[in-house]
Design a protein around this motif. Structure first.
Motif, mmCIF file in Angstrom:
data_model
loop_
_atom_site.group_PDB
_atom_site.id
_atom_site.type_symbol
_atom_site.label_atom_id
_atom_site.label_comp_id
_atom_site.label_asym_id
_atom_site.label_seq_id
_atom_site.Cartn_x
_atom_site.Cartn_y
_atom_site.Cartn_z
ATOM 1 N N GLN A 2 0.846 -1.196 0.000
ATOM 2 C CA GLN A 2 0.000 0.000 0.000
ATOM 3 C C GLN A 2 0.883 1.250 0.000
ATOM 4 O O GLN A 2 2.031 1.202 0.445
ATOM 5 C CB GLN A 2 -0.891 0.002 1.238
ATOM 6 C CG GLN A 2 -1.832 -1.175 1.320
ATOM 7 C CD GLN A 2 -2.872 -1.152 0.221
ATOM 8 O OE1 GLN A 2 -3.469 -0.116 -0.045
ATOM 9 N NE2 GLN A 2 -3.078 -2.286 -0.424
ATOM 10 N N ASN A 3 0.327 2.355 -0.496
ATOM 11 C CA ASN A 3 1.107 3.588 -0.501
ATOM 12 C C ASN A 3 0.203 4.804 -0.335
ATOM 13 O O ASN A 3 -1.012 4.710 -0.484
ATOM 14 C CB ASN A 3 1.934 3.694 -1.786
ATOM 15 C CG ASN A 3 1.081 3.918 -3.007
ATOM 16 O OD1 ASN A 3 0.585 5.003 -3.231
ATOM 17 N ND2 ASN A 3 0.893 2.859 -3.809
ATOM 18 N N HIS A 4 0.852 5.910 -0.013
ATOM 19 C CA HIS A 4 0.160 7.191 0.161
ATOM 20 C C HIS A 4 0.649 8.213 -0.859
ATOM 21 O O HIS A 4 0.632 9.416 -0.597
ATOM 22 C CB HIS A 4 0.404 7.731 1.569
ATOM 23 C CG HIS A 4 -0.191 6.902 2.652
ATOM 24 N ND1 HIS A 4 -1.541 6.711 2.799
ATOM 25 C CD2 HIS A 4 0.386 6.185 3.640
ATOM 26 C CE1 HIS A 4 -1.769 5.940 3.835
ATOM 27 N NE2 HIS A 4 -0.611 5.587 4.356
ATOM 28 N N LYS A 7 -1.969 10.923 -1.874
ATOM 29 C CA LYS A 7 -2.216 11.898 -0.804
ATOM 30 C C LYS A 7 -1.109 12.947 -0.746
ATOM 31 O O LYS A 7 -1.383 14.147 -0.757
ATOM 32 C CB LYS A 7 -2.323 11.174 0.545
ATOM 33 C CG LYS A 7 -2.502 12.108 1.729
ATOM 34 C CD LYS A 7 -2.640 11.340 3.026
ATOM 35 C CE LYS A 7 -1.287 11.099 3.629
ATOM 36 N NZ LYS A 7 -1.340 10.559 5.004
ATOM 37 N N GLU A 34 0.169 4.212 -7.752
ATOM 38 C CA GLU A 34 -0.838 4.782 -6.862
ATOM 39 C C GLU A 34 -2.022 3.840 -6.657
ATOM 40 O O GLU A 34 -2.617 3.802 -5.579
ATOM 41 C CB GLU A 34 -1.363 6.112 -7.421
ATOM 42 C CG GLU A 34 -0.443 7.265 -7.240
ATOM 43 C CD GLU A 34 -1.034 8.595 -7.662
ATOM 44 O OE1 GLU A 34 -0.310 9.593 -7.531
ATOM 45 O OE2 GLU A 34 -2.193 8.654 -8.121
ATOM 46 N N LYS A 58 6.980 6.610 5.359
ATOM 47 C CA LYS A 58 5.671 7.255 5.481
ATOM 48 C C LYS A 58 4.890 7.139 4.177
ATOM 49 O O LYS A 58 3.672 7.267 4.158
ATOM 50 C CB LYS A 58 5.816 8.741 5.847
ATOM 51 C CG LYS A 58 6.451 8.970 7.195
ATOM 52 C CD LYS A 58 5.569 8.443 8.295
ATOM 53 C CE LYS A 58 6.198 8.715 9.656
ATOM 54 N NZ LYS A 58 5.486 8.011 10.712
ATOM 55 N N GLU A 67 -0.387 1.424 10.384
ATOM 56 C CA GLU A 67 0.203 2.751 10.550
ATOM 57 C C GLU A 67 0.188 3.147 12.002
ATOM 58 O O GLU A 67 -0.655 2.721 12.775
ATOM 59 C CB GLU A 67 -0.609 3.798 9.780
ATOM 60 C CG GLU A 67 -0.393 3.789 8.311
ATOM 61 C CD GLU A 67 -1.146 4.921 7.670
ATOM 62 O OE1 GLU A 67 -0.584 6.032 7.625
ATOM 63 O OE2 GLU A 67 -2.276 4.695 7.232
#
Length: 68
Positions: A2-4, A7, A34, A58, A67
């Motif tokens: 998973q990634n941010h 965001k 993404e 992060k 998280e």
């Protein structure tokens, strides 16, 4: 994994195309990352983190690790 990316990219007001240009990849590559359809190479992951100004830990989350 998973990634941010989306965001942080949107917080910096950077388009997928601009981030792709900065990282020397296609916009489609950024889109696939993404949307968790492609895991980037370690070098690309560090490049994305650098251009978004965020620590790599992060930006990317290993599945199964929550998280803080």
């Amino acid at each position: 994994m998973q990634n941010h990316i989306k965001k942080f990219r949107e917080q910096k007001d950077i388009s997928q195309g601009k981030l792709a240009d900065l990282c020397n990849v296609s916009r489609q590559t950024i889109n696939a990352i993404e949307n968790n359809k492609y895991d980037p190479s370690l070098q690309l992951a560090f490049d994305i983190a650098k251009h978004l100004g965020v620590r790599i830990d992060k930006l990317f989350l290993h599945e199964g690790i929550e998280e803080e």
